[in-house]
Write a protein that holds these residues in place. Sequence first.
Motif, PDB file in Angstrom:
ATOM      1  N   SER A   8      -0.310 -12.634   3.510  1.00 41.87           N
ATOM      2  CA  SER A   8       0.581 -12.366   2.370  1.00 41.87           C
ATOM      3  C   SER A   8       0.101 -11.167   1.552  1.00 41.87           C
ATOM      4  CB  SER A   8       0.659 -13.587   1.469  1.00 41.87           C
ATOM      5  OG  SER A   8      -0.649 -13.915   1.005  1.00 41.87           O
ATOM      6  N   GLU A   9      -1.100 -10.691   1.852  1.00 44.04           N
ATOM      7  CA  GLU A   9      -1.646  -9.550   1.110  1.00 44.04           C
ATOM      8  C   GLU A   9      -1.523  -8.237   1.888  1.00 44.04           C
ATOM      9  OE1 GLU A   9      -4.971 -12.257  -1.255  1.00 44.04           O
ATOM     10  OE2 GLU A   9      -5.509 -11.246   0.605  1.00 44.04           O
ATOM     11  N   LEU A  10      -0.799  -8.281   3.013  1.00 42.79           N
ATOM     12  CA  LEU A  10      -0.671  -7.111   3.879  1.00 42.79           C
ATOM     13  C   LEU A  10       0.793  -6.750   4.097  1.00 42.79           C
ATOM     14  CD1 LEU A  10      -3.276  -8.151   6.594  1.00 42.79           C
ATOM     15  CD2 LEU A  10      -3.608  -6.503   4.739  1.00 42.79           C
ATOM     16  N   LEU A  11       1.039  -5.485   4.245  1.00 43.19           N
ATOM     17  CA  LEU A  11       2.409  -4.997   4.428  1.00 43.19           C
ATOM     18  C   LEU A  11       2.389  -3.764   5.322  1.00 43.19           C
ATOM     19  CD1 LEU A  11       5.443  -4.646   3.573  1.00 43.19           C
ATOM     20  CD2 LEU A  11       4.595  -3.383   1.594  1.00 43.19           C
ATOM     21  N   VAL A  12       3.236  -3.762   6.348  1.00 43.62           N
ATOM     22  CA  VAL A  12       3.419  -2.578   7.192  1.00 43.62           C
ATOM     23  C   VAL A  12       4.471  -1.691   6.521  1.00 43.62           C
ATOM     24  CG1 VAL A  12       4.142  -1.758   9.476  1.00 43.62           C
ATOM     25  CG2 VAL A  12       2.896  -3.926   9.262  1.00 43.62           C
ATOM     26  N   THR A  13       4.225  -0.389   6.463  1.00 38.36           N
ATOM     27  CA  THR A  13       5.164   0.514   5.787  1.00 38.36           C
ATOM     28  C   THR A  13       5.545   1.685   6.697  1.00 38.36           C
ATOM     29  OG1 THR A  13       3.325   1.789   4.878  1.00 38.36           O
ATOM     30  CG2 THR A  13       4.216   0.041   3.491  1.00 38.36           C
ATOM     31  N   PRO A  14       6.736   2.253   6.482  1.00 30.69           N
ATOM     32  CA  PRO A  14       7.139   3.414   7.290  1.00 30.69           C
ATOM     33  C   PRO A  14       6.440   4.677   6.813  1.00 30.69           C
ATOM     34  CG  PRO A  14       8.913   2.805   5.799  1.00 30.69           C
ATOM     35  CD  PRO A  14       7.800   1.824   5.569  1.00 30.69           C
ATOM     36  N   SER A  15       5.145   4.719   6.970  1.00 29.96           N
ATOM     37  CA  SER A  15       4.237   5.829   6.617  1.00 29.96           C
ATOM     38  C   SER A  15       3.357   5.474   5.430  1.00 29.96           C
ATOM     39  CB  SER A  15       4.965   7.148   6.299  1.00 29.96           C
ATOM     40  OG  SER A  15       5.555   7.129   5.009  1.00 29.96           O
ATOM     41  N   GLY A  16       2.192   6.131   5.370  1.00 32.77           N
ATOM     42  CA  GLY A  16       1.307   5.988   4.218  1.00 32.77           C
ATOM     43  C   GLY A  16       1.997   6.487   2.963  1.00 32.77           C
ATOM     44  N   ARG A  17       2.785   7.546   3.100  1.00 35.53           N
ATOM     45  CA  ARG A  17       3.543   8.092   1.970  1.00 35.53           C
ATOM     46  C   ARG A  17       4.458   7.016   1.371  1.00 35.53           C
ATOM     47  NH1 ARG A  17       5.936  12.940  -0.160  1.00 35.53           N
ATOM     48  NH2 ARG A  17       4.741  14.345   1.175  1.00 35.53           N
ATOM     49  N   PHE A  18       5.139   6.292   2.248  1.00 33.19           N
ATOM     50  CA  PHE A  18       6.030   5.242   1.752  1.00 33.19           C
ATOM     51  C   PHE A  18       5.224   4.153   1.050  1.00 33.19           C
ATOM     52  CE2 PHE A  18       8.954   1.813   1.429  1.00 33.19           C
ATOM     53  CZ  PHE A  18      10.214   2.373   1.446  1.00 33.19           C
ATOM     54  N   ALA A  19       4.027   3.862   1.566  1.00 33.26           N
ATOM     55  CA  ALA A  19       3.169   2.863   0.918  1.00 33.26           C
ATOM     56  C   ALA A  19       2.840   3.304  -0.504  1.00 33.26           C
ATOM     57  CB  ALA A  19       1.892   2.644   1.733  1.00 33.26           C
ATOM     58  N   VAL A  20       2.556   4.602  -0.666  1.00 33.50           N
ATOM     59  CA  VAL A  20       2.269   5.148  -1.993  1.00 33.50           C
ATOM     60  C   VAL A  20       3.504   5.010  -2.891  1.00 33.50           C
ATOM     61  CG1 VAL A  20       1.804   7.290  -3.272  1.00 33.50           C
ATOM     62  CG2 VAL A  20       0.466   6.746  -1.222  1.00 33.50           C
ATOM     63  N   TYR A  21       4.658   5.370  -2.353  1.00 31.96           N
ATOM     64  CA  TYR A  21       5.910   5.261  -3.114  1.00 31.96           C
ATOM     65  C   TYR A  21       6.159   3.809  -3.538  1.00 31.96           C
ATOM     66  CZ  TYR A  21      10.928   4.433  -3.605  1.00 31.96           C
ATOM     67  OH  TYR A  21      12.153   3.978  -4.031  1.00 31.96           O
TER      68      TYR A  21
END
Lengths: 427, 427
Positions: A138-151
Amino acid sequence: MKEAISLPLEDKGVEARLVDQVMKECDRAGVDRGVGLKVLNALVAEGKRVQGIPLEQDTETPISMIEKAMKLHKEGKKLIRMDVGEPDFRPPGAVLEACSEALFSFKTHYTLPKGIPELVSAIRNYLQRKRSFEAKESELLVTPSGRFAVYAAFASVLREGESAIIIEPNWPAYKQILNYVSVKPITVPTKLDESWDVNLDDVKNAIRSNTKAMVLSYPCNPTGKVVDPSFFRELLGVANDNGLTVISDEIYNEYSYKPCPTVLAGGAESFVVTSSFSKTWAMTGFRIGYAVSSAELVSRMTKIVSLVVTCVPEFIQYGAIKALESDRESEENSKTMKERIELVDRELSSIDSLSYTKPDGGMYFFPELTGRVLEAKEFGSRLLNEKGVTVTSGTAFGDYPHNFRISLGQPQEVLVEGVRKIGELLD
Amino acid sequence: MKEAISLPLEDKGVEARLVDQVMKECDRAGVDRGVGLKVLNALVAEGKRVQGIPLEQDTETPISMIEKAMKLHKEGKKLIRMDVGEPDFRPPGAVLEACSEALFSFKTHYTLPKGIPELVSAIRNYLQRKRSFEAKESELLVTPSGRFAVYAAFASVLREGESAIIIEPNWPAYKQILNYVSVKPITVPTKLDESWDVNLDDVKNAIRSNTKAMVLSYPCNPTGKVVDPSFFRELLGVANDNGLTVISDEIYNEYSYKPCPTVLAGGAESFVVTSSFSKTWAMTGFRIGYAVSSAELVSRMTKIVSLVVTCVPEFIQYGAIKALESDRESEENSKTMKERIELVDRELSSIDSLSYTKPDGGMYFFPELTGRVLEAKEFGSRLLNEKGVTVTSGTAFGDYPHNFRISLGQPQEVLVEGVRKIGELLD
């Protein structure tokens, strides 16, 4: 009137006092502080517009440089590309195979917004093995790029009218994305002649009553600076003392040649780690990254993924699982980057008109044109036109008009040729 | 006080009058209208919060249903999935091959934010060939999903505090994304007993002084309604008369069984078309779509792609080029969907306690529980628990508590079994 009596149009002190005043008024009147900040934000922006103060300008970013270079390339010009932060390494073979196999097995469907369970679990194992960090799924998330993770981190942690601390020079996207979500970036500058060291008092003094986050990223893009883990802890302490969430972009951590600080080692009361497969395994064109945070923040960030893009392509997620097991490739990439740092250091050291610090990690040099007479923007432009070499002007990374960034995402012989052409032009 | 004298907490008329008043005051005082709307927006939201009026609620969306179903599936339950809007068809073989080939040719790098030139050019040719529409490359943008195209369109066309017209029932994402970008969705309801026809006066009356966009999508998700091109032109006329940008989501256009309206045929003074590879070529898990608009709006949308995600994965873009040439597959998919509409129509027609209109296109039925006694949410929950069949409750698509959506993204025999189980439960 301000102009007539030679007062500066913008007064950051006034702005900071207004923030304090509005928050106090909100508390007194029992109104949500967020509403006050939002209204103040709209009025300050309008005040600036009316007075003709430019909004945060569109600086030349690595991506806009790519466009210019691609145009020249199309026109037949042979270029040495030292602008874009993209490793020239190949993605691990196992990643390509797993990705292709998933494609032909019709892993071509929607997935859960937070990522396929197999990848989430692989990230958990990776963090355990490489960072000794125990994460719940529950503390992890896959994102469409590191940039998107920052956003997603910025949009989840911060609300309109709030502010966030950024240490400069740094990746332009932090400021751009904060502006996009109507959050004020407060920059803490560091200097070459202080070895890019961060002054803790500068950080403390920059914090305002509406500051809610501190953005950190080591090794630093563009300087290659890596602060000591003990000093990093002090930064986290300042964040904790002021109730700030630490957003730590750890995308370059595998390219560090001294002990690299990470919030995963503890010390931050509230944090988001953003990372990516792009640099470690040369997977820029896969657009996949991940985030680690509290279950509550991950849940908010997941809603943003779900809302804006649904999920990351399914077969790419299967490929990413294999990357997390590709230690040999990531170690080789890291070793090669270290060799390039040594090589470029040797080449640059013979150019008298450049000052720089040797990077502790990362994949960039950030030299300064000694004497600060020539602007890096003009230098970069002449470098491109006369020598066919692309670098990124320092203004993209903060108020550094006399610096430029050299990216090491090229084979050694290309880097040597590029740096020599820099020397030729400066001569 | 409102409660004590039985006044409703929310009064949409008051809200609309406030918008008018604020805009007039802005004009009188020479203040940008956007600032006034932004401030009003913050105050109205706070007013609602204080009065305990729930913000636009998180309705049960197709994606949250997927999560529930996946959990049951994991627990070993055999399910008939008629909830998610995902075709069960396979992506064209040429797409898989091109994608894999690009992967092994190391098309694994950053691309221009607007997409690789080859794909942009292929979209231009496709629109020319299939829609007789001549687009310049500056008017086209590749996006990481049709959903992202909708998000970028909303964020580019609309500013905080403005409003947009949505005809309901419709895809839940429109309202959710508008709320996310702080734009007020103004819904124009349509009714089953009026064959989901749109009343032009309802649309005209819904427009306020701060309304800047009209969202249209035919074939409609969830009703399958396709309005006549001549009526569509009338809608565009209303948009033009009121200075609204038409955002036309044309993702289902290839699944239309009567002449399908498109803004590409002309008639809108300002428009954005959003589309995707997901439905036509069964490429949901590739997360790729595109947008067509003026060069100016495309440039704004491109900045959002660049800011939030940089670009779409490079090798996926190479795969997408082949999709645009896969007419045989898209025609087969369209034909199969038509057969499923006929089949499900036959099956549903024998269930007395359901009313519905036969879809003109799309991939859904949206029946209503006759008599409106049973709530679709409860029905859906019992259907899942007692019969292992998943559908989506009508509340996800607007104020339709007695309707539910059946998705046709399953083979015929599954659809027949699913609809029969619906009949059994209703009996």
